[in-house]
Design an enzyme around this catalytic site. Structure first.
Site, PDB file in Angstrom:
ATOM      1  CG  MET A  18      26.007  52.559   8.585  1.00  0.00           C
ATOM      2  SD  MET A  18      27.329  53.248   9.588  1.00  0.00           S
ATOM      3  CE  MET A  18      27.268  54.974   9.141  1.00  0.00           C
ATOM      4  N   GLY A  21      21.120  53.155   1.556  1.00  0.00           N
ATOM      5  CA  GLY A  21      19.887  53.824   1.134  1.00  0.00           C
ATOM      6  C   GLY A  21      18.667  53.451   1.955  1.00  0.00           C
ATOM      7  CD  GLU A  90      20.370  54.443  11.893  1.00  0.00           C
ATOM      8  OE1 GLU A  90      20.777  53.262  12.089  1.00  0.00           O
ATOM      9  OE2 GLU A  90      20.916  55.214  11.101  1.00  0.00           O
ATOM     10  CB  CYS A 178      31.997  43.613  -1.559  1.00  0.00           C
ATOM     11  SG  CYS A 178      33.723  43.142  -1.776  1.00  0.00           S
TER      12      CYS A 178
END
Ligand code: ADP
Ligand code: ZN
Length: 205
Positions: A18, A21, A90, A178
């Site tokens: 999410m 971009g 999605e 991350c």
């Protein structure tokens, strides 16, 4: 891929966490096709009605018209045979039948542009994205920026207490993280905390 001519169809997949971009990229590609006067139809899952029912809205407030559907059968029912470019956002919410369906469309000469989450809140592959990646002609992986440390983020961190696979939400409920900062167990820890709080309140009563 945009340089291809004639009636050859193909499948493009844009995937990542999410806030990376994906919707922006999907909107960019579809808008270009519309500018070039190609016939474009865009679909999004009916369960994702966070901002609008008839639009895809990116986290940066980019918008494009879209039709709400629940699965491949509904896309098929709404599809105009003349459509040349098909956008799907999605895709992880639209079910396994999408895989064979998009292959059939590409074989018919259509260009399909798909965006979706490649992994879920626990970091597991989010089906049917792995299968869609396997049948794709072109793949783009997008990264966000880790909200904890600023490194490239490939994970979607769930911040709220829920063990459901699908919890539709945006900022506040999820953030990009991350590899190092990703805490897949955070949702479980939050559930534990919530249960303890409920217990304490019950005892205090
Ligand atoms: P996706 O479809 O992958 O969820 P969107 O295209 O809807 O992503 O939104 C991307 C936008 O989200 C970025 O341009 C930026 O404005 C915003 N954003 C919010 N959080 C982050 C983050 N951690 N890293 C990068 N962009 C972010
Ligand atoms: Zn980090």
């Amino acid at each position: 891929m945009n340089a291809m001519r004639g009636s050859l169809g193909w499948i493009e997949v844009v995937c990542g966490p999410m806030f990376s971009g994906k919707s922006e990229e999907l909107i960019r590609r579809l808008r270009r096709a519309e500018i070039a006067r190609q016939r474009v139809q865009i679909f999004k899952p009916a369960i994702d009605e966070r901002y609008a029912t008839n639009q895809i809205v990116s986290h940066d407030d980019g918008r494009i018209h879209a039709e709400s559907v629940s699965n491949a059968t509904e896309v098929q029912a709404k599809l105009d045979v003349r459509t040349e470019v098909i956008g799907i956002d999605e895709a992880q919410f639209l079910g396994e039948a999408m895989v064979d369906f998009v292959v059939r469309l590409a074989d018919m000469g259509k260009r399909i542009v798909i965006a979706g989450l490649d992994t879920d809140y626990l970091g597991r592959p989010f089906h049917p994205m792995p299968e869609l990646l396997a049948v794709a002609d072109e793949i783009t992986k997008t990264l966000a920026i880790c909200m904890q440390c600023g490194n490239p983020a490939k994970h979607t961190q769930r911040l709220i207490a829920s063990e459901d696979l699908i919890v539709v939400g945006a900022a506040g409920m999820y953030e990009a993280r991350c590899r190092r900062c990703f805490e897949p167990n955070l949702a479980a820890v939050e559930i534990q905390k919530k249960k303890q709080m409920e217990l304490i309140t019950a005892v205090a009563r």
